[in-house]
Motif scaffolding. Sequence first.
Motif, short mmCIF file in Angstrom:
data_model
loop_
_atom_site.label_atom_id
_atom_site.label_comp_id
_atom_site.label_asym_id
_atom_site.label_seq_id
_atom_site.Cartn_x
_atom_site.Cartn_y
_atom_site.Cartn_z
N GLU A 299 0.82 -1.21 0.00
CA GLU A 299 0.00 0.00 0.00
C GLU A 299 0.86 1.26 0.00
O GLU A 299 0.49 2.27 -0.60
CB GLU A 299 -0.93 0.00 1.22
N ALA A 300 2.02 1.19 0.64
CA ALA A 300 2.93 2.33 0.70
C ALA A 300 3.77 2.47 -0.58
O ALA A 300 4.52 3.44 -0.73
CB ALA A 300 3.86 2.21 1.91
N GLY A 301 3.64 1.51 -1.48
CA GLY A 301 4.42 1.57 -2.72
C GLY A 301 5.88 1.23 -2.54
O GLY A 301 6.71 1.59 -3.36
N MET A 302 6.20 0.51 -1.46
CA MET A 302 7.60 0.22 -1.17
C MET A 302 8.03 -1.17 -1.63
O MET A 302 9.18 -1.56 -1.43
CB MET A 302 7.85 0.36 0.33
N SER A 303 7.12 -1.91 -2.26
CA SER A 303 7.48 -3.23 -2.79
C SER A 303 7.55 -3.13 -4.32
O SER A 303 7.23 -2.10 -4.90
CB SER A 303 6.43 -4.27 -2.39
N VAL A 304 7.94 -4.23 -4.94
CA VAL A 304 8.01 -4.25 -6.40
C VAL A 304 6.72 -4.80 -7.02
O VAL A 304 6.66 -5.00 -8.23
CB VAL A 304 9.24 -5.05 -6.91
N ARG A 305 5.70 -5.00 -6.21
CA ARG A 305 4.42 -5.48 -6.74
C ARG A 305 3.94 -4.52 -7.84
O ARG A 305 3.91 -3.31 -7.66
CB ARG A 305 3.37 -5.57 -5.65
N GLY A 306 3.63 -5.12 -9.00
CA GLY A 306 3.15 -4.35 -10.13
C GLY A 306 4.26 -3.68 -10.94
O GLY A 306 3.98 -2.98 -11.91
N ARG A 307 5.51 -3.89 -10.56
CA ARG A 307 6.61 -3.21 -11.25
C ARG A 307 7.62 -4.17 -11.89
O ARG A 307 8.62 -3.74 -12.44
CB ARG A 307 7.33 -2.28 -10.29
N VAL A 308 7.35 -5.48 -11.80
CA VAL A 308 8.23 -6.46 -12.43
C VAL A 308 7.78 -6.60 -13.88
O VAL A 308 6.62 -6.87 -14.16
CB VAL A 308 8.17 -7.82 -11.69
N THR A 309 8.71 -6.39 -14.80
CA THR A 309 8.35 -6.39 -16.22
C THR A 309 8.71 -7.68 -16.94
O THR A 309 8.29 -7.88 -18.08
CB THR A 309 9.02 -5.20 -16.94
N ALA A 310 9.50 -8.52 -16.32
CA ALA A 310 9.90 -9.79 -16.94
C ALA A 310 10.46 -10.72 -15.89
O ALA A 310 10.82 -10.30 -14.78
CB ALA A 310 10.96 -9.54 -18.03
N SER A 311 10.55 -12.00 -16.25
CA SER A 311 11.20 -12.99 -15.41
C SER A 311 12.51 -13.37 -16.06
O SER A 311 12.62 -13.38 -17.29
CB SER A 311 10.32 -14.23 -15.29
#
Length: 148
Positions: free
Chosen positions: A117-129
């Motif tokens: 919720e604070a935007g401090m994780s990479v959730r939603g920001r990983v573009t590839a594996s």
Amino acid sequence: MSEPFWKTKTLEEMDAAEWESLCDGCGKCCLSKLEDEDTGEIYFTSVGCRLFDAGTCRCGDYDNRLSIVADCVRLTPQNVRTIAWLPSSCAYRLVAEGRDLFSWHHLISGDRNTIHEAGMSVRGRVTASESEMDDPEDYFDHMLDGEP
């Protein structure tokens, strides 16, 4: 009321459960990093480890990760003090430096979702594996400016 364990114990004094609970689940350490061979500077990418679940920001096989992923690093009280790529928000790094945890850390907030919720994780920001990266040069297309 007594002080929380991360304020009263050194990293070396923590038991296994306390140590594991320090991880905030940001997923930043599970992103591929590039190192400039000339300067040693580290660059984060938005490429997740092949075991990384970008939705949960957790390892898909945490217990076996070290035997599956050759360059996975087990964090220890000794190496968190020397690993240059640990994010500045990393709880292990903060405690090692004698600093307190952020308000969004689950040990403070009581909720593992506050980091997202604070935007401090990479959730939603990983573009590839990394499993999708056929050519090492492909990582350059996913370089980030600064820490994720």
